[in-house]
Design a protein around this motif. Structure first.
Motif, mmCIF file in Angstrom:
data_model
loop_
_atom_site.group_PDB
_atom_site.id
_atom_site.type_symbol
_atom_site.label_atom_id
_atom_site.label_comp_id
_atom_site.label_asym_id
_atom_site.label_seq_id
_atom_site.Cartn_x
_atom_site.Cartn_y
_atom_site.Cartn_z
ATOM 1 N N GLY A 29 44.477 37.423 33.969
ATOM 2 C CA GLY A 29 43.873 37.808 35.236
ATOM 3 C C GLY A 29 44.806 37.460 36.384
ATOM 4 O O GLY A 29 45.727 36.654 36.236
ATOM 5 N N TYR A 41 42.797 36.621 50.883
ATOM 6 C CA TYR A 41 42.128 36.105 49.688
ATOM 7 C C TYR A 41 42.433 34.589 49.632
ATOM 8 O O TYR A 41 43.604 34.191 49.656
ATOM 9 C CB TYR A 41 42.715 36.854 48.487
ATOM 10 C CG TYR A 41 42.180 36.472 47.144
ATOM 11 C CD1 TYR A 41 40.816 36.505 46.881
ATOM 12 C CD2 TYR A 41 43.051 36.086 46.120
ATOM 13 C CE1 TYR A 41 40.339 36.160 45.620
ATOM 14 C CE2 TYR A 41 42.569 35.752 44.867
ATOM 15 C CZ TYR A 41 41.209 35.784 44.633
ATOM 16 O OH TYR A 41 40.741 35.454 43.393
ATOM 17 N N CYS A 70 48.774 42.047 50.076
ATOM 18 C CA CYS A 70 47.645 42.487 49.263
ATOM 19 C C CYS A 70 47.206 43.830 49.817
ATOM 20 O O CYS A 70 46.711 43.917 50.942
ATOM 21 C CB CYS A 70 46.518 41.458 49.375
ATOM 22 S SG CYS A 70 45.043 41.925 48.468
ATOM 23 N N ASP A 110 49.969 41.915 45.542
ATOM 24 C CA ASP A 110 48.700 41.862 44.820
ATOM 25 C C ASP A 110 48.065 43.257 44.854
ATOM 26 O O ASP A 110 47.591 43.723 45.886
ATOM 27 C CB ASP A 110 47.798 40.824 45.505
ATOM 28 C CG ASP A 110 46.512 40.572 44.732
ATOM 29 O OD1 ASP A 110 46.116 41.447 43.940
ATOM 30 O OD2 ASP A 110 45.899 39.507 44.951
ATOM 31 N N TYR A 121 43.429 46.015 43.682
ATOM 32 C CA TYR A 121 42.482 47.091 44.056
ATOM 33 C C TYR A 121 43.126 48.475 44.093
ATOM 34 O O TYR A 121 42.570 49.386 44.701
ATOM 35 C CB TYR A 121 41.833 46.748 45.412
ATOM 36 C CG TYR A 121 41.044 45.457 45.320
ATOM 37 C CD1 TYR A 121 39.802 45.437 44.698
ATOM 38 C CD2 TYR A 121 41.568 44.261 45.797
ATOM 39 C CE1 TYR A 121 39.092 44.257 44.554
ATOM 40 C CE2 TYR A 121 40.861 43.070 45.654
ATOM 41 C CZ TYR A 121 39.628 43.084 45.033
ATOM 42 O OH TYR A 121 38.930 41.915 44.881
ATOM 43 N N SER A 137 45.250 43.514 37.993
ATOM 44 C CA SER A 137 44.092 42.956 37.306
ATOM 45 C C SER A 137 43.203 44.090 36.827
ATOM 46 O O SER A 137 43.073 45.116 37.497
ATOM 47 C CB SER A 137 43.338 42.104 38.327
ATOM 48 O OG SER A 137 42.053 41.818 37.861
ATOM 49 N N SER A 163 40.088 43.389 36.444
ATOM 50 C CA SER A 163 38.767 42.862 36.835
ATOM 51 C C SER A 163 37.933 43.891 37.581
ATOM 52 O O SER A 163 36.791 44.157 37.222
ATOM 53 C CB SER A 163 38.937 41.629 37.720
ATOM 54 O OG SER A 163 39.247 40.525 36.917
ATOM 55 N N ARG A 200 38.412 39.065 31.288
ATOM 56 C CA ARG A 200 39.675 38.491 31.698
ATOM 57 C C ARG A 200 40.897 39.202 31.125
ATOM 58 O O ARG A 200 41.266 38.998 29.971
ATOM 59 C CB ARG A 200 39.774 36.985 31.355
ATOM 60 C CG ARG A 200 38.619 36.124 31.769
ATOM 61 C CD ARG A 200 38.308 36.154 33.259
ATOM 62 N NE ARG A 200 39.442 35.820 34.078
ATOM 63 C CZ ARG A 200 39.688 36.409 35.258
ATOM 64 N NH1 ARG A 200 38.869 37.315 35.760
ATOM 65 N NH2 ARG A 200 40.731 36.054 35.962
ATOM 66 N N TYR A 244 35.695 46.936 49.730
ATOM 67 C CA TYR A 244 35.189 46.024 50.755
ATOM 68 C C TYR A 244 35.071 46.727 52.099
ATOM 69 O O TYR A 244 35.896 47.584 52.428
ATOM 70 C CB TYR A 244 36.137 44.815 50.918
ATOM 71 C CG TYR A 244 36.247 44.025 49.648
ATOM 72 C CD1 TYR A 244 35.154 43.327 49.136
ATOM 73 C CD2 TYR A 244 37.440 44.008 48.923
ATOM 74 C CE1 TYR A 244 35.243 42.623 47.940
ATOM 75 C CE2 TYR A 244 37.534 43.302 47.726
ATOM 76 C CZ TYR A 244 36.427 42.618 47.240
ATOM 77 O OH TYR A 244 36.522 41.942 46.063
HETATM 78 N N1 PLP Z 1 43.518 39.194 43.987
HETATM 79 C C1 PLP Z 1 42.584 39.590 44.839
HETATM 80 C C2 PLP Z 1 42.997 40.167 46.141
HETATM 81 C C3 PLP Z 1 41.232 39.444 44.529
HETATM 82 O O1 PLP Z 1 40.313 39.828 45.407
HETATM 83 C C4 PLP Z 1 40.870 38.885 43.293
HETATM 84 C C5 PLP Z 1 39.468 38.679 42.932
HETATM 85 O O2 PLP Z 1 38.547 38.842 43.679
HETATM 86 C C6 PLP Z 1 41.876 38.489 42.440
HETATM 87 C C7 PLP Z 1 43.185 38.658 42.804
HETATM 88 C C8 PLP Z 1 41.539 37.841 41.131
HETATM 89 O O3 PLP Z 1 41.434 38.720 40.126
HETATM 90 P P1 PLP Z 1 41.189 38.259 38.629
HETATM 91 O O4 PLP Z 1 39.740 38.423 38.347
HETATM 92 O O5 PLP Z 1 42.055 39.159 37.816
HETATM 93 O O6 PLP Z 1 41.611 36.835 38.484
#
Ligand code: PLP
Length: 461
Positions: free
Chosen positions: A172, A197, A238, A270, A273, A300, A302, A311, A396
Motif C-alpha cells: 500500500g 495528506y 499528490c 503520489d 487517485y 495504490s 486502495s 492491501r 474529494y
Molecule cells: N496517499 C494518499 C494521498 C491517500 O489519500 C492515501 C489514503 O487515503 C494513501 C496514500 C494511502 O493509501 P494506501 O491505502 O495504499 O496505504
C-alpha cells in the motif's frame, strides 16, 4: 543543575511507581529552568533492567538506572491525529444520541466490495496454496514477476515505457511513503505542499527531517508551483490531491520536473487517485519528459480497486534515477530484500486481476458510482453558491466553510444539526483552516440525503 543528557530515569528503590523525568525535547537539561514532565508507571511493569554503562544516565546521588533513548522526534508529532479526533467526537455524539444514523463522509475509505474478477482470482489463489504443485512460499521481495510485468504493461498501454524491474509491489502507498525515506539522507529537507495528506508530514517528523511547507489556497487553485528560494531536496506532489481534489496539468507538472532536475531534487509523486481523473490531465508523472531522472511514483489499489482492507500498491523507481552515483532503484531493491519478505501470493494474484480487461471494466463501474456521489454533492453545493474545488478528477470535494467559520466549528455544526460527518481542513495543515473536505466514497443513498441536508443548512447560514 545542568546536565548534558537528554533522557534519564530516576529509579526509587522499593517504590510502587517508577518516576521518569523527560524534558520536552532533546537539550542540555537544567531542571531548575527547563520545562519537564513526570511520568510514573507501576513498578510491576518495569521490565528487564537496563545497564547504565552503554546508555546515558545521570547520577542523582541515589540509585540510577539509565534507559535506552527513544526516537525523540516522536515528541514533535501533533498530539492527536485528525481521524482519531473525528472518531472521538462522533462517538461522544452517539453516546448522547443513541441510535442516530450518521451520514459519514469523513474518512476516505471505500464502501463498495472488491470486483468479482478480483474475488475469483483470490479464491483461485487460495486453492493454489492447497496443493503441493501450485503452492507458493516466500514471494520475491520486490514483487511477483507476473504482477510486475502486468503493471509495467498497464503503463505501456498509456504510452509510458516502464520496465518490470522498475515496478515494486507494495502493501500500500502509506507503507511506501514512510519506508521510502530510508533512501534519503536525513539532512535533505522535504517540501510538503499544504493542505496535505497528513502522513507526509508525520513520516518526516518521525525520521527527524526538516520539513518546509508550501501553503496553497484559492489564489492558485490549490496547485502551487516552484518558487525561487525553495530549499528542499525531496518534494511531495499528490495529484489528484487529497484533500483538495486539485490535479496538475502537463504544463504545471513539467515545471516541477524541470525544477527538480535542475536542483537535483527528487519528487515523490503520489498517484493514489489517478484512476479518478476524467479530464485530459496526466495520470502519471512519467508522462512528463524528464521525470525519469527526478521522480518516484507511488500508487495504490486502495481507492482504485477497493483494496483498502486487502492491501496492495506499487511504486515505480526508474533506473535512470541516480543521485551521487547511487541508483535509487538498486538501493530500493537492497532495502526491500532486507526489510520485507514480499507481499502474499494470494493478494498479488487478486491485484493482477484488477489489470485484466474484465477487472478494469468492473473497477471503472465502481468508480462511476463514487463519481455519481460527487456529482450529487457538487450540484447541492452549486445551489448554495458556496465555493468548492475537486470532485471532478478526485473522490474529494473541498469547500470553503460558510460565514468564515473555523473548520472544527463547521464540523460540529454539521454533526449536531444535520448528522453529517466530514473532515475539517485544519487537519491537513494550517492553510486548510476555513475549508472542509467531503469524501465521496460513501453509500449513494446516504450521500443523496447528506447532500440535501447540507444544501438546506447552508441556505440558512
Ligand atoms: N496517499 C494518499 C494521498 C491517500 O489519500 C492515501 C489514503 O487515503 C494513501 C496514500 C494511502 O493509501 P494506501 O491505502 O495504499 O496505504
Amino acid at each position: 543543575m545542568g546536565v548534558s543528557y537528554h533522557l534519564f530515569r530516576k529509579a526509587v528503590k522499593g517504590a510502587d511507581c517508577i518516576p521518569f523525568v523527560l524534558p520536552f525535547r532533546p537539550c542540555p537539561l537544567n531542571l531548575d529552568k527547563e520545562p519537564f514532565r513526570m511520568i510514573t508507571y507501576p513498578a510491576a511493569r518495569q521490565g528487564s533492567p537496563v545497564y547504565q554503562d552503554s546508555l546515558p544516565f545521570f547520577d542523582f546521588g541515589e540509585e540510577m538506572i539509565s534507559v535506552l533513548t527513544p526516537n525523540m522526534n516522536y515528541a514533535d508529532l501533533k498530539d492527536s491525529y485528525l481521524f482519531f479526533r473525528i472518531a472521538q467526537k462522533t462517538r461522544a455524539y452517539l453516546e448522547q444520541h443513541p441510535g442516530t444514523h450518521l451520514y459519514r463522509m469523513g474518512i476516505g475509505d471505500v464502501s463498495l466490495p472488491l470486483a468479482p474478477a478480483v474475488i475469483a482470482a483470490l479464491h483461485s489463489a487460495v486453492d493454489d496454496q492447497a496443493a503441493r504443485d501450485s503452492f507458493h512460499g516466500y514471494m520475491p521481495e520486490c514483487g511477483a514477476p507476473f504482477l510486475r510485468e502486468t503493471i509495467a504493461a498497464y503503463y505501456g498501454k498509456r504510452g509510458i515505457s516502464v520496465e518490470p524491474d522498475e515496478v515494486f509491489v507494495s502493501s500500500g502507498a502509506s507503507d511506501e511513503l514512510g519506508d521510502l525515506l530510508d533512501l534519503f539522507d536525513r539532512s535533505s529537507p522535504a517540501l510538503v505542499m499544504e493542505p496535505a495528506y497528513p502522513a507526509y508530514v508525520d513520516a518526516n517528523i518521525m525520521a527527524g527531517r526538516k520539513i518546509l511547507r508550501l501553503p496553497s489556497g484559492p489564489e492558485n487553485c490549490f496547485l502551487p508551483l516552484p518558487e525561487d528560494g525553495i530549499d528542499a531536496d525531496l518534494i511531495y506532489l499528490c495529484s489528484p490531491n487529497n484533500p483538495t481534489g486539485a490535479a496538475y496539468n502537463r504544463d504545471q507538472l513539467s515545471r516541477w520536473v524541470r525544477w527538480a532536475n535542475e536542483r537535483g531534487a527528487v519528487i515523490l509523486f503520489d498517484a493514489a487517485y489517478e484512476a479518478f481523473i476524467e479530464e485530459d490531465l496526466p495520470h502519471s508523472i512519467f508522462e512528463i519528459p524528464g521525470a525519469k531522472t527526478c521522480a518516484v511514483e507511488i500508487c495504490s489499489l486502495s481507492k482504485t480497486a477497493g483494496f483498502t482492507g486487502t492491501r496492495l500498491g506499487y511504486t515505480v523507481i526508474p533506473k535512470a534515477l541516480v543521485r551521487d552515483e547511487m541508483s535509487l532503484n538498486a538501493m530500493w531493491v537492497r532495502n526491500r530484500t532486507t526489510k520485507t519478505n514480499g507481499v502474499s501470493y494470494i493478494i498479488q494474484k487478486g491485484g493482477a486481476a484488477v489489470f485484466t480487461e474484465e477487472g478494469q471494466a468492473q473497477i471503472r463501474a465502481n468508480i462511476r458510482i463514487y463519481k455519481e456521489n460527487a456529482r450529487v454533492l457538487m450540484s447541492a453545493l452549486d445551489e448554495t453558491g458556496i465555493r468548492y474545488w475537486g470532485g471532478r478528477n478526485a473522490p474529494y470535494i473541498w469547500m470553503a466553510c460558510p460565514d468564515g467559520l473555523g473548520s472544527w466549528d463547521f464540523f460540529d455544526r454539521l454533526l449536531n444539526e444535520i448528522q453529517v460527518v466530514g473532515t475539517p481542513g485544519e487537519g491537513f495543515g494550517a492553510c486548510g483552516e476555513g475549508f472542509f473536505r467531503f469524501s465521496t466514497f460513501g453509500d449513494p443513498a446516504d450521500t443523496r440525503e447528506a447532500a440535501d441536508r447540507l444544501k438546506n443548512l447552508l441556505k440558512t447560514m
